[in-house]
Enzyme design. Structure first.
Site, PDB file in Angstrom:
ATOM      1  N   GLY A  23       0.813  -1.216   0.000  1.00  0.00           N
ATOM      2  CA  GLY A  23       0.000   0.000   0.000  1.00  0.00           C
ATOM      3  C   GLY A  23       0.840   1.257   0.000  1.00  0.00           C
ATOM      4  O   GLY A  23       2.012   1.234  -0.359  1.00  0.00           O
ATOM      5  N   HIS A  47       4.370   2.014  -7.929  1.00  0.00           N
ATOM      6  CA  HIS A  47       3.397   0.906  -7.896  1.00  0.00           C
ATOM      7  C   HIS A  47       2.478   0.968  -9.116  1.00  0.00           C
ATOM      8  O   HIS A  47       2.145  -0.059  -9.706  1.00  0.00           O
ATOM      9  CB  HIS A  47       2.517   0.994  -6.642  1.00  0.00           C
ATOM     10  CG  HIS A  47       3.254   0.883  -5.353  1.00  0.00           C
ATOM     11  ND1 HIS A  47       3.421   1.932  -4.495  1.00  0.00           N
ATOM     12  CD2 HIS A  47       3.866  -0.184  -4.769  1.00  0.00           C
ATOM     13  CE1 HIS A  47       4.092   1.543  -3.431  1.00  0.00           C
ATOM     14  NE2 HIS A  47       4.383   0.271  -3.567  1.00  0.00           N
ATOM     15  N   GLU A  97      12.384  -2.735  -9.251  1.00  0.00           N
ATOM     16  CA  GLU A  97      13.835  -2.960  -9.135  1.00  0.00           C
ATOM     17  C   GLU A  97      14.486  -2.157  -8.019  1.00  0.00           C
ATOM     18  O   GLU A  97      15.661  -2.348  -7.734  1.00  0.00           O
ATOM     19  CB  GLU A  97      14.525  -2.626 -10.462  1.00  0.00           C
ATOM     20  CG  GLU A  97      14.356  -3.737 -11.474  1.00  0.00           C
ATOM     21  CD  GLU A  97      15.231  -3.556 -12.691  1.00  0.00           C
ATOM     22  OE1 GLU A  97      15.450  -2.404 -13.097  1.00  0.00           O
ATOM     23  OE2 GLU A  97      15.692  -4.583 -13.217  1.00  0.00           O
ATOM     24  N   ASP A 108      13.850  -2.530  -4.973  1.00  0.00           N
ATOM     25  CA  ASP A 108      14.169  -3.622  -4.044  1.00  0.00           C
ATOM     26  C   ASP A 108      14.859  -4.725  -4.853  1.00  0.00           C
ATOM     27  O   ASP A 108      14.305  -5.808  -5.061  1.00  0.00           O
ATOM     28  CB  ASP A 108      12.887  -4.136  -3.387  1.00  0.00           C
ATOM     29  CG  ASP A 108      12.257  -3.069  -2.514  1.00  0.00           C
ATOM     30  OD1 ASP A 108      12.797  -2.780  -1.451  1.00  0.00           O
ATOM     31  OD2 ASP A 108      11.220  -2.502  -2.935  1.00  0.00           O
ATOM     32  N   SER A 160       9.278   5.966  -3.075  1.00  0.00           N
ATOM     33  CA  SER A 160       9.153   4.950  -2.026  1.00  0.00           C
ATOM     34  C   SER A 160       8.029   5.380  -1.102  1.00  0.00           C
ATOM     35  O   SER A 160       7.839   6.587  -0.859  1.00  0.00           O
ATOM     36  CB  SER A 160      10.460   4.879  -1.221  1.00  0.00           C
ATOM     37  OG  SER A 160      10.235   4.248   0.023  1.00  0.00           O
TER      38      SER A 160
HETATM   39  O1  PAF Z   1       8.077  -4.887  -1.885  1.00  0.00           O
HETATM   40  C1  PAF Z   1       7.125  -4.886  -1.087  1.00  0.00           C
HETATM   41  O2  PAF Z   1       6.344  -3.941  -1.009  1.00  0.00           O
HETATM   42  C2  PAF Z   1       6.922  -6.082  -0.177  1.00  0.00           C
HETATM   43  O3  PAF Z   1       8.137  -6.609   0.234  1.00  0.00           O
HETATM   44  C3  PAF Z   1       6.032  -7.180  -0.802  1.00  0.00           C
HETATM   45  C4  PAF Z   1       6.692  -7.796  -2.028  1.00  0.00           C
HETATM   46  C5  PAF Z   1       4.691  -6.586  -1.189  1.00  0.00           C
HETATM   47  C6  PAF Z   1       5.792  -8.298   0.205  1.00  0.00           C
HETATM   48  O4  PAF Z   1       5.161  -7.829   1.347  1.00  0.00           O
END
Ligand code: PAF
Length: 290
Positions: free
Chosen positions: A29, A35, A149, A151, A186
């Site tokens: 979220g 996202h 990417e 993360d 982020s």
């Molecule tokens: O990258 C994230 O936001 C989280 O690590 C994920 C992949 C949704 C798992 O909780």
């Protein structure tokens, strides 16, 4: 867009789409353009897209980070509803009890990909990520799953998870989305004070400078440059309220094994990954060298 608070109701809806290509976008979220870029890509490549919004408590090794993690479900649903598509977008927003009706006792290990960078600094984090991602795979049975990417190590961990559990799911890594000034988007950025937000793009500026330097400097010297530039930033450019960058690590690694390299030609694909504390917020970013 349709949203579901229970796994059973989502699965009842998915049963009506059997045989269709499903893309999964797992999120915690506090959605931002990063996202939304994953969702748009999933929409373009699948018949049905499932987005999950779940702040996964078992991946937080720091209680305060879990408490302070932004929770903005209503705004998130509005953002997803505004994605222009004629495809079905289903959003799972489960409670902790819904995701974990029983205490979690699974643990995953990932060998050398978790022994670097985030792994030793966030004990249990990647196992917690793997537990929830596997659960989501079991609920949704997607053909594809989309991850950012930023993360970078998380993507290697999920690939390793898939090699352990043998699920035929394609992992689709998606490029970092940045603010106009270069800061990687982020969910944690909203916790930065105005002063900290103003200097945060220094992280990306420094990484870009590192890429430039990689043409003529050794790996070791580029690492030293990034760490020292950020650590000494407040001495060169004095900041209010003791504001300063505290880099935790900057590692230059093989993009597949995530093992540090000593020379630029030690790996075909080379990335630099960084974690930096600023104003009580831990920011991560990455840059590609080769
Ligand atoms: O990258 C994230 O936001 C989280 O690590 C994920 C992949 C949704 C798992 O909780």
């Amino acid at each position: 867009m349709k949203s579901f608070n229970t796994i059973a109701s989502l699965q009842a809806e998915l049963a009506q789409h059997s045989g269709r290509q499903i893309g999964l976008v797992p999120t915690m979220g506090a959605l931002h353009e990063g996202h939304l870029s994953l969702i748009s890509r999933a929409v373009a490549e699948n018949d049905v897209v499932v987005v999950s919004i779940f702040v996964n408590p078992i991946q937080f090794n720091n209680k305060e980070d879990l408490q302070k993690y932004p929770r903005t479900v209503d705004a998130d649903l509005e953002k997803i509803a505004a994605v222009k598509t004629s495809k079905e977008v289903l959003v799972l927003v489960p409670s902790v009890e819904e995701m974990y009706p029983e205490p979690v006792n699974e643990t995953y290990h990932f060998g050398q990909v978790e022994e670097v960078m985030e792994g030793p600094r966030r004990p249990g984090h990647f196992s917690g990520v793997a537990v929830v991602v596997r659960r989501l795979f079991d609920i949704v049975h997607p053909q594809r799953a989309y991850f950012g990417e930023k993360d970078f190590q998380q993507i290697a961990i999920i690939r390793n998870l898939l090699s352990q559990i043998h699920y035929p799911i394609e992992i689709v890594p998606c490029p970092i989305v940045r603010a106009d000034d270069g800061l990687a988007l982020s969910s944690r950025n909203v916790r930065l004070s105005a002063e900290a937000r103003a200097i945060a793009p220094t992280i990306y500026d420094t990484l870009q400078q590192a890429v430039e330097m990689s043409q003529y400097e050794d790996v070791e010297d580029v690492i030293e440059y990034v760490m020292s530039t950020l650590s000494s930033f407040h001495e060169v450019t004095p900041q209010p309220n003791g504001l300063k960058f505290e880099p935790e690590y900057f590692e230059i690694v093989d993009d597949t094994t995530l093992q540090p390299i000593a020379r630029w030609d030690d790996a075909k694909g080379v990335v630099g990954c960084i974690a930096v504390w600023l104003d009580g917020v831990r920011l991560i970013d990455m840059v590609r060298f080769r």
